[in-house]
Design an enzyme around this catalytic site. Structure first.
Site: not given
Length: 769
Positions: A35, A261, A271
RNA sequence: UGAGGCGUCGUCCAACGGCAGGACUGCGGACUUUGGAUCCGCGUAUGAAGGUUCGAAUCCUUCCGCCUCAGCCA
């Protein structure tokens, strides 16, 4: 190295199976779907490398796709940064896509859902929808608009698109099940109104699809076969499949898989937190060399190859785990060691005068860039009687095993002579201001006056070295798990950036181009800052220090961690299981089960535990009944059912098995009659579950009938020993644990049909035991 | 609490009913004009209990622990 086979993992196993089965025509298409609302970091690097690696491994394609479905947070700046980062790390992609390019097709899909009764417009407020969602252990309630006619929903949806409603006035929802045990499936939102300017579509749209609706469609539109994401999307997979199942057919039909992850010690990889570091100016932007962003690491001097090596080192799995930062540092050093020429710089200079040096003489040494491979070239290094050495390399009061400079001690100047410290100059406050040394002119060069055990230090010429700032970067956090604390900023390392303002470089380094990398002898790997360095006015960043076995002995991290929490065996034994309780509850409301539970124990003489396991589910109990009707050995029917059949049947309900309860009973009868060994029984059962058939007939067809003939067993043992000659020899040499391997081989030779005890006996005799 | 997922050396990853292995770290040694690099050596790990099996990290059962999900974020 690039051609070395990549290690396999659970994903390659899945794809191997897909390719072998000819699924999707053998195609493999992956995608990396960021994104554009931030910069890429090391966690993304793992994902990029995975997706690009898989595509390469299977001769497939990988797309870069921007998942730009939320205009509120996304910006072109990030699109450009991400493209540059991906290209730097992994090279080119097969195709570039934007979710926003698919908006019209997605909208058409949404209309189809509405028309087919799978979606409706909900006109409730956000809060009402949230309350109606229920909770984990409490079903939700239906929206009053859930059953409005499709035509009405369609009209409303079209007016949503036309901009006739304000933000939040209504949403498009999937009509699934408000009591679904998976909360994600409780009539999830598909579209919301968002009157915002989109960085690509501008003001064309005022409704935007939600991730769960958009993502599967994007994958399908692009022809993605394997859609790989992280573990937290596991619950979303059910909705992913729901969407695709209702809007197909698709070819290929994408499938979602999830992996763990990356989490790295002494690092934050979220983020949100990274953004906070930037906005609060704890670091100097997204490309600050201390940041675990691709931009930061690039500026730090870390190469894509190092990142690839690291990714390979840590593997891919579904375990949540935290990788030791040492592993990351190892990958960086290993990569840099092979690519960096070695030169000298002094970070904290201390003047050293060679008193025995001829006055005014300047000598130029030709020193190799690669001391172990002099043929790769040399550079001139000027040397006079006035030098600068590292202040740390001198000690007034050295420890016993000190190998550097000390009063009266000798040391070798790297590439030069052996010097002895005769005198220490000190200021009135005691600070050491210089050293006066004598040198041994015969100690220059190979073998000449070589002295064992002597330390070596780096140096530069005082007058002919060039000043340059050198930025010494260190870990950004002092805690191994910064996230564990309430405030991760508390763990910020105040010394993560130190600037050596007085550093001096040997002349050859002065003309370094931005991005040039060198090892500074004994100090570490450094890169001329890509942004701030200029030939003639260099600025160096330290990528990483050299491995240092000397200083690390001081502060030893404790190797042993707190013991993993163990369960208490005593408590385990007395606790009644929740699943067992669930079965009891089911029996309480199902007389047919309760009756069987008692009957199994009384009439059939089954242990309570077995009776319990068989009566939690009517289908299982009925299957069992049918089997017992065919064969009266209830205990062994129960054991085979519970221990083997349930494992073999997997997700398939027993009632839908190729093998009926009656057939299963016939099977157990064969075993109980001694026609089959247990191993042969397992082989036969697997066959019956997979392809059905009559047990006795299949047994004969597969040659699984029990073998008792001594000659046949001896022959099987012979064949096994011939095939496992090396292991047999090792066994005879004393490696007794190999008996299992040999026995296994012999059992296989006999197709599991031979009696294990007899085979074992024959094998031991043959081996001379 | 409902659903889904995961438990193997200190750390990360293998072993897919048959020799618990590799990498990192750590320790020791050799070599060394970088206390670097290189080379050699060193391992008290299958969360627990029960079951099936000649044989279980692997299959079955139960328990324990950890992670994710109740945004009109992705």
């Amino acid at each position: 190295m690039a051609d070395a086979p990549r290690p396999s993992n659970f994903l390659t196993e899945i794809i191997d199976a897909d390719v072998a089965a000819g699924r999707n025509g053998g195609r493999v298409v992956t995608r990396f779907p960021p994104e554009p609302n931030g910069h890429l970091h090391l966690g993304h690097a793992k994902s990029i490398l995975l997706n690009f690696g898989l595509a390469a491994r299977y001769g497939g394609r990988v797309n870069l796709r921007f998942d730009d479905t939320n205009p509120a947070t996304e910006e072109v700046e990030f699109v450009e940064g991400i493209e540059a980062d991906v290209r730097w790390l992994a090279g080119d992609w097969a195709a570039l896509h934007f979710a926003s390019d698919f908006f019209e097709r997605m909208y058409q899909c949404a209309e189809r859902l509405v028309l087919e009764g799978h979606a409706y417009v909900d006109s409730q407020a956000q809060e009402a929808i949230r309350e109606q969602r229920g909770a984990f252990d409490r079903p939700g309630t239906n929206s009053p608009f859930r059953d409005r006619p499709a035509a009405e929903s369609l009209d409303l949806f079209q007016r949503m698109r036309a901009g006739q409603f304000a933000d939040g006035a209504c949403v498009l929802r999937a009509r699934i099940d408000m009591a679904h045990p998976n909360v994600i499936m409780r009539d999830p939102l598909l579209y919301r109104i968002r009157k915002a300017h989109h960085h690509r579509t501008g003001d064309t749209w005022c409704i935007y699809p939600m991730y769960d609706f958009a993502h599967p469609l994007e994958d399908a539109f692009e022809g993605v076969t394997h859609s790989i994401c992280t573990l937290e999307f596991e619950s979303n997979r059910e909705l992913y499949d729901w969407v695709l199942d209702r809007l197909g057919p698709w070819d290929p039909r994408p499938r979602q898989y999830e992996f763990a992850r990356l989490s790295l010690g002494y690092t934050v990889l979220s983020k949100r937190k990274l953004l906070q570091l930037v906005t609060e100016q704890r670091v100097d932007g997204w490309d600050d060399p201390r940041m675990p962003t691709l931009a930061g690491m690039r500026r730090r001097g870390i190469t894509p190859e190092a990142l690839r090596d690291f990714a390979e080192l840590i593997g891919v799995a579904k375990n949540n785990s935290t990788v030791d930062i040492g592993k990351f540092e190892f990958a960086i050093r290993a990569d840099l060691e092979g690519r960096c020429p070695k030169a000298m710089a002094v970070l904290d200079p201390l003047p050293l005068t060679i008193t025995t040096w001829p006055a005014g003489k300047v000598e130029t040494l030709e020193l190799p860039w690669w001391p172990s491979e002099p043929e790769r070239g040399t550079r001139p290094v000027p040397c006079s009687g006035q030098l600068l050495v590292e202040r740390d390399d001198f000690s007034l009061d050295p420890p016993a095993d000190w190998k550097r400079l000390a009063p009266g001690g000798s040391v070798r100047l790297a590439g030069g002579w052996v010097v002895r410290c005769d005198e220490v100059l000190r200021a009135s406050d005691g600070t050491v201001t210089g050293l006066r040394c004598s040198h041994d002119p015969a100690s220059l060069g190979d073998g000449a006056g070589a002295r064992r055990g002597l330390g070596t230090i780096h140096w530069v010429d005082a007058a002919r070295s060039v000043p340059a700032p050198v930025r010494l970067y260190d870990r950004l956090f002092t805690a191994e798990q910064p996230d564990a604390a309430p405030d991760f900023l508390a763990a910020l390392n105040p010394a993560s950036l130190l600037v050596a303002e007085r550093a001096r470089l040997e002349p050859a380094l002065a003309t370094a181009a931005p991005g040039d990398r060198h090892q500074f002898l004994r100090l570490g790997y450094f890169i001329a800052d890509p942004a701030d360095s200029r030939p003639g006015a260099p600025v160096f960043n330290r990528t990483i220090t050299l491995r240092d076995t000397w200083s690390r002995t001081a502060a030893q991290p404790t190797q042993r961690r707190a013991a993993r929490p163990r369960s208490d065996p005593a408590a385990d034994a007395t606790l009644r299981g929740r699943r067992s309780e669930a079965r009891a509850e089911r029996r309480a409301v199902t007389p047919a089960l309760a009756e069987r539970y008692l009957r199994y124990q009384r009439a059939l003489q089954l242990a309570e535990e077995l009776a319990d396991l068989l009566t939690g589910d009517l289908a299982v109990a009925e299957y069992f009944d049918a089997a017992v009707k065919a064969h009266a050995g209830a205990a062994s029917v129960a054991r085979w059912l519970l221990n083997d059949l349930l494992g073999l049947s997997g997700e398939t309900p027993l009632a839908q098995l190729q093998l009926s309860g009656t057939g299963f009973g016939a099977f157990v009868a064969l075993v109980d009659a001694g026609k089959l060994t247990p191993a042969g029984g397992k082989a036969l059962l697997a066959d019956l579950v997979a392809s059905g058939g009559e047990p006795a007939a299949r047994m004969k067809a597969l040659g699984l009938e029990k073998v008792e003939d001594a000659g046949a067993i001896a022959a099987a043992v012979e064949r096994a020993l011939a095939a496992q000659a090396a292991e047999a020899a090792r066994y005879r040499a004393g490696e007794k644990k190999l008996l299992g391997v040999l026995l296994g081989a012999a059992m296989r030779e006999a197709r599991g049909a031979a009696d294990a005890a007899a085979v074992r006996k024959a094998l031991l005799e043959r081996l001379g035991a």
